[in-house]
Scaffold this active site. Structure first.
Site, PDB file in Angstrom:
ATOM      1  N   ARG A  50       0.902  -1.185   0.025  1.00  0.00           N
ATOM      2  CA  ARG A  50       0.103   0.051  -0.023  1.00  0.00           C
ATOM      3  C   ARG A  50       0.773   1.372   0.126  1.00  0.00           C
ATOM      4  O   ARG A  50       0.532   2.512  -0.643  1.00  0.00           O
ATOM      5  CB  ARG A  50      -0.868  -0.018   1.227  1.00  0.00           C
ATOM      6  CG  ARG A  50      -1.644   1.154   1.425  1.00  0.00           C
ATOM      7  CD  ARG A  50      -2.836   1.130   2.304  1.00  0.00           C
ATOM      8  NE  ARG A  50      -2.541   0.338   3.412  1.00  0.00           N
ATOM      9  CZ  ARG A  50      -2.060   1.052   4.484  1.00  0.00           C
ATOM     10  NH1 ARG A  50      -1.776   2.433   4.576  1.00  0.00           N
ATOM     11  NH2 ARG A  50      -1.740   0.170   5.723  1.00  0.00           N
ATOM     12  N   TYR A 103     -16.919  15.366 -16.643  1.00  0.00           N
ATOM     13  CA  TYR A 103     -17.444  13.886 -16.467  1.00  0.00           C
ATOM     14  C   TYR A 103     -18.231  13.802 -15.259  1.00  0.00           C
ATOM     15  O   TYR A 103     -18.020  14.396 -14.192  1.00  0.00           O
ATOM     16  CB  TYR A 103     -16.117  12.895 -16.051  1.00  0.00           C
ATOM     17  CG  TYR A 103     -16.419  11.654 -15.534  1.00  0.00           C
ATOM     18  CD1 TYR A 103     -17.226  10.818 -16.209  1.00  0.00           C
ATOM     19  CD2 TYR A 103     -15.771  11.154 -14.478  1.00  0.00           C
ATOM     20  CE1 TYR A 103     -17.594   9.562 -15.735  1.00  0.00           C
ATOM     21  CE2 TYR A 103     -16.100   9.872 -14.024  1.00  0.00           C
ATOM     22  CZ  TYR A 103     -16.984   9.215 -14.459  1.00  0.00           C
ATOM     23  OH  TYR A 103     -17.117   7.697 -14.050  1.00  0.00           O
ATOM     24  N   ASP A 175      -7.986  18.234 -15.884  1.00  0.00           N
ATOM     25  CA  ASP A 175      -8.366  16.394 -16.330  1.00  0.00           C
ATOM     26  C   ASP A 175      -8.104  16.499 -17.651  1.00  0.00           C
ATOM     27  O   ASP A 175      -8.665  17.080 -18.519  1.00  0.00           O
ATOM     28  CB  ASP A 175      -9.855  16.376 -16.237  1.00  0.00           C
ATOM     29  CG  ASP A 175     -10.000  14.798 -16.309  1.00  0.00           C
ATOM     30  OD1 ASP A 175      -9.341  13.916 -17.057  1.00  0.00           O
ATOM     31  OD2 ASP A 175     -11.086  14.137 -15.618  1.00  0.00           O
ATOM     32  N   LYS A 200      -8.245   4.858 -19.641  1.00  0.00           N
ATOM     33  CA  LYS A 200      -8.668   5.215 -20.846  1.00  0.00           C
ATOM     34  C   LYS A 200      -7.535   5.430 -21.910  1.00  0.00           C
ATOM     35  O   LYS A 200      -7.003   4.121 -22.195  1.00  0.00           O
ATOM     36  CB  LYS A 200      -9.141   6.817 -20.703  1.00  0.00           C
ATOM     37  CG  LYS A 200     -10.515   6.929 -19.958  1.00  0.00           C
ATOM     38  CD  LYS A 200     -11.468   5.723 -20.116  1.00  0.00           C
ATOM     39  CE  LYS A 200     -12.835   6.247 -19.202  1.00  0.00           C
ATOM     40  NZ  LYS A 200     -12.559   6.203 -17.504  1.00  0.00           N
TER      41      LYS A 200
END
Length: 384
Positions: A50, A103, A175, A200
């Site tokens: 982590r 988005y 973004d 993406k």
């Protein structure tokens, strides 16, 4: 690596061969923990997955090199990246200025998850400098934009917006998912941070979920890194490796995505069934000149407004064959979606609601003539 061309950085940054075996591809460190040389004696800083993992570190080096940033962090999803950034930089009472075409998940995160925590959000037409200036408050901590935006492909002048936001003491977050760093470099235009859904274009093959934050300098790195460590939404080793593999062909893929989308946009302009084409590569697009200055290509995303309204748009979205009906974008295969009820269902009934006659295309890298023929037969079905 910063002195190399983009395509070279995409292949080599963070991708040193394995010194033990000479393997040209760095291994996937599929491990949850790391043996210590005595208490606190960490090998190269690794103690627990982590906190850090060599495969993720390689991807983060690659991401920072692509965007020309000082550092990057890789997350389990694009929204996980956005959440860590926002929680890392904001406190109750802060204000976020958000573009009015983004988005739907970003809007949902701000208005339904962070609003009860005391974060205020205002949406505005960011390309309107007067509206931008009028909407900034003393409490405005972040100006958040997408350019090109999702799904209406609006274009914002990053350099101009950054000057206005910085003068007011606000941080600029871009973004860059739709353009990808192959086509646009927001940090070089003055932005402070860049976010991606690496699911993406960066991954590029519809087989991995991920997100990233790239930092222009080290001011906010520790704040966001702490959120990543404390909350734990990190990318898994295999996911990081798949994203790295996808990035190596990004430059090639984006050229073909852009070429195909341009051909489709030009074809769509002549169709009576389509009343509006949302694509910055067209001279008729209001942001065409700005996009031409700040992008090296116009990308593979476009949206179409159907002349006969919502029923026609829904029918068209369900009538194509090569363009497959699905959410997401940026893969090698072409996708079609109906944003109002799919990717942007969360903003229905809000100022960000997507016109119901709009379909969104993620144009893949198939043969352009085949894609146009598919869209053509989809339109032909509307008149039957």
């Amino acid at each position: 690596m910063s002195d190399h061309a983009f395509a070279t950085r995409a292949i080599h940054a963070g991708q040193e061969f394995d010194p033990t075996t000479g393997a040209i591809i760095p291994p996937i460190y599929q491990t949850s923990t790391f043996v210590q040389d005595g208490i606190g004696g960490l090998r190269n800083g690794y103690e627990y997955n982590r906190a850090a993992n060599p495969t993720r570190s390689s991807l983060e080096t690659q991401l920072a090199a692509l965007e020309g940033g000082a550092a990057a962090l890789s997350f389990a999803s694009g929204l996980a990246a956005e959440d860590a950034l926002l929680r890392g930089l904001l406190k109750p009472g802060d204000h976020v200025l958000l573009g009015n075409d983004v988005y739907g998940g970003t809007y949902r995160l701000l208005t339904r998850v962070l609003a009860p925590w005391g974060i205020e959000t205002t949406t505005v037409e960011l390309a309107d400098t007067d509206a931008l200036r009028a909407s900034i408050r003393p409490q405005t901590k972040i100006v958040w934009l997408e350019t090109p935006s999702n799904p209406l492909l609006k274009i914002v002048d990053i350099e101009q917006l950054t000057e206005i936001a910085h003068a007011a003491g606000a941080v600029v977050v871009v973004d860059n998912t739709f353009a990808s760093p192959a086509l646009q470099q927001p940090l070089a235009l003055g932005a402070d941070l860049v976010v991606h859904s690496t699911t993406k274009y960066l991954g590029g093959h519809s087989d991995v979920l991920g997100g990233a934050v790239v930092f222009g300098d080290d001011r906010f790195f520790e704040q966001v890194k702490f959120q990543q460590f404390a909350v734990g939404a990190v990318s898994a080793p295999l996911d990081a490796w798949l994203t790295t593999r996808g990035i190596k062909t990004l430059a090639l893929r984006m050229r073909q995505h852009s070429e195909n989308a341009q051909a489709i946009a030009e074809w769509a302009q002549s169709r009576p069934e389509i009343e509006k084409v949302f694509f910055p590569g067209l001279a008729s697009h209001p942001g065409h000149d700005i996009a031409g200055r700040q992008m090296s290509g116009f990308g593979g995303m476009l949206s179409l407004g159907l002349t006969d309204g919502p029923a026609a748009a829904r029918a068209f979205a369900e009538s194509t064959e090569l363009f497959q009906l699905a959410e997401s974008l940026g893969g090698v295969e072409s996708l079609i979606g109906y944003p109002s009820e799919m990717t942007h269902a969360s903003v229905r009934g809000t100022p960000l609601a997507v016109p119901e006659n709009v379909v969104r295309l993620s144009v893949g890298i198939e043969d352009a003539a085949d894609l146009i023929a598919d869209l053509d037969q989809g339109l032909a079905r509307l008149s039957r």
